[in-house]
Design a protein around this motif. Structure first.
Motif, short mmCIF file in Angstrom:
data_model
loop_
_atom_site.label_atom_id
_atom_site.label_comp_id
_atom_site.label_asym_id
_atom_site.label_seq_id
_atom_site.Cartn_x
_atom_site.Cartn_y
_atom_site.Cartn_z
N ASP A 122 -5.92 -5.53 -5.80
CA ASP A 122 -5.55 -4.57 -6.84
C ASP A 122 -4.29 -3.83 -6.41
O ASP A 122 -4.30 -3.14 -5.38
N LEU A 123 -3.24 -3.95 -7.19
CA LEU A 123 -1.99 -3.30 -6.84
C LEU A 123 -2.09 -1.78 -6.91
O LEU A 123 -1.25 -1.07 -6.37
N LEU A 124 -3.13 -1.27 -7.54
CA LEU A 124 -3.34 0.17 -7.56
C LEU A 124 -3.84 0.69 -6.21
O LEU A 124 -3.86 1.90 -5.98
N ASN A 125 -4.24 -0.23 -5.35
CA ASN A 125 -4.66 0.13 -3.99
C ASN A 125 -3.44 0.11 -3.09
O ASN A 125 -2.92 -0.96 -2.76
N SER A 126 -2.98 1.25 -2.68
CA SER A 126 -1.73 1.33 -1.92
C SER A 126 -1.83 0.66 -0.56
O SER A 126 -0.81 0.38 0.08
N ALA A 127 -3.05 0.39 -0.10
CA ALA A 127 -3.21 -0.25 1.20
C ALA A 127 -3.38 -1.76 1.08
O ALA A 127 -3.77 -2.43 2.04
N ALA A 128 -3.05 -2.31 -0.10
CA ALA A 128 -3.25 -3.75 -0.30
C ALA A 128 -2.43 -4.57 0.68
O ALA A 128 -2.86 -5.61 1.16
N PHE A 129 -1.22 -4.11 0.99
CA PHE A 129 -0.35 -4.80 1.93
C PHE A 129 0.43 -3.77 2.73
O PHE A 129 0.65 -2.64 2.27
#
Length: 452
Positions: free
Chosen positions: A318-325
């Protein structure tokens, strides 16, 4: 009688069943139609009539309802949903399908009502025959005194949307857009240049008796005339092309990925843009196709396999999760953000009757959050393309300017200077704005940014 109880033995009955499910359950038209066609109950010309009735009734629903309101003594809201669908499908044949005799359109509609909703058969008969008597005298709003209401009624769009277009474009151009947006969209393909050149694909189509022409702007795009089953077109199973509108192709071309780079397609499903990016990279490098929907990720891999592409990896995130990458991970990022889809209502006409103005505000907030996280993952010096298939300023320029006003580490590129050959597609600020009535492609927005 509920929709699942209907036995679909003819194209009109199948169309009514699909339209009723769309209205009651909020389903997508193309998915329901695919299931109906895959069942094998419709063959030959009946398949074409079925598709015409479903998409036609959805595209012209506003005009049909305006006419019906003039023919009925009660508000449409008081009709049973199934009766309203029967009336729309019957009236659509009378108003828009010249090849169907009027008597056949009325009789078939009445017989279908007797079969599926007997208590409405008299109403269907009376209303359709009343239209044959009074059709030329149906009043429409005055285009000078009530321009928005007139455009909405004559070209079948929600009034709020027409008003938005008038605010953006003025009355004359808004009407041209409304007229174009209520017509059937062209079939656009993208030649898979990993396997064949566009010129050779055009020759292959011509040899098989299929008329096709090059797109105006995309060097990979072709427009195919007529209606076709995609999987039956020559070269489909060999992976020689993908279905992709020319406007969508422009997003990949503007990102301009290079072989050997690390690329992120942040909202990738169902994969049209991801496979185009891999094609532009000559299938060399690393391309991560990310999407919040795990169900749709296999579609990306299926397309990549058919097209002979090997560099795409998929990941549910989910790109709304700032910790995705972690930060600074990718050379280039494509953020084709979830949006209202107002630029593709020719292809998904049910959407315009489902959307409300407040949906655009909600989507714009999501887009702003995605924007910030996508930039975070971009390497310094890297490029990001933000795109939507919406005509709304709220989802496009407003999102972009709101982000830029809070960030000094990102620069908006002027596409007029980078791609002067495509200047017809760009705004004064150097952002892409394509329109169905101007460019013959979907309504699309794109902007390119560089991270300092």
């Amino acid at each position: 009688m509920s929709a699942p109880d209907l036995k679909r033995s003819n194209p009109r009955q199948s169309a009514c069943s699909v339209l009723l499910r769309i209205q009651r359950e909020g389903c997508y038209a193309d998915q329901l139609m695919d299931r109906e066609l895959e069942s094998g109950g419709l063959t030959g010309p009946d398949r074409g009539l079925f598709a015409e009735l479903v998409f036609g009734a959805l595209r012209r629903q506003g005009t049909l309802d305006h006419i019906l309101s003039s023919l009925l003594t009660q508000p449409l809201s008081r009709l049973e949903p199934q009766a309203l669908i029967l009336l729309r499908v019957g009236l659509y044949q009378l108003v828009y399908l010249d090849r169907i005799p009027e008597s056949a359109a009325v009789n078939e509609s009445v017989n279908l009502a007797k079969k599926t909703l007997p208590r409405a058969s008299g109403l269907v008969n009376a209303v359709l025959r009343n239209y044959l008597r009074r059709g030329d005298d149906i009043p429409f709003p005055d285009p000078l005194a009530m321009p928005a209401e007139s455009i909405a009624a004559r070209h079948s769009h929600p009034l709020w949307l027409v008003r938005q277009w008038i605010d953006q474009l003025g009355v004359e151009e808004a009407e041209a857009l409304a007229e174009a947006s209520s017509r059937q969209a062209p079939l656009a393909l993208r030649a898979n240049t990993l396997a064949i050149s566009r010129d050779d694909l055009l020759v292959k189509f011509s040899t098989n008796g299929i008329q096709a022409t090059p797109c105006r702007f995309s060097p990979h795009g072709i427009l195919v005339e007529g209606r076709h089953q995609i999987t039956s077109l020559p070269g489909f199973h060999e992976g020689l092309f993908a279905v992709q509108d020319e406007a969508s192709q422009m997003a990949g071309l503007l990102l301009d990925p290079r072989p050997g780079e690390r690329i992120l397609d942040a909202c990738a499903a169902p994969g049209g843009k991801a496979t185009h990016l891999a094609q532009l990279m000559n299938d060399r490098g690393e391309l991560l196709a990310m999407d919040v929907s795990g169900v749709k990720l296999p579609l990306i891999q299926e397309s990549a396999h058919r097209l002979g592409i090997s560099i795409i990896r998929t990941r549910r995130a989910d790109l709304l999760n700032s910790a995705a990458f972690p930060v600074d991970s990718f050379d280039r990022v494509l953020l084709d953000a979830p949006c209202s889809g107002l630029g593709v209502i020719r292809r998904n006409p049910e959407a315009k009757w489902r959307l409300r103005p407040e949906d655009l505000t909600r989507l714009a907030e999501t887009q702003r959050r995605m924007f910030a996280n996508a930039v975070r993952m971009l390497k310094p010096g890297g490029r990001l393309v933000y795109s939507t298939c919406s005509t709304s300023r709220e989802e496009n320029e407003a999102v972009l300017h709101a982000f830029l006003s809070r960030q000094d580490g990102v620069i908006l590129e002027d596409l007029n200077q980078v791609y002067p050959c495509w200047s017809e597609l760009f705004t004064r600020e150097g952002m892409l704005r394509s329109w169905p009535h101007c460019h013959g492609m979907d309504g699309f927005f794109a902007a390119r940014l560089i991270k300092r």
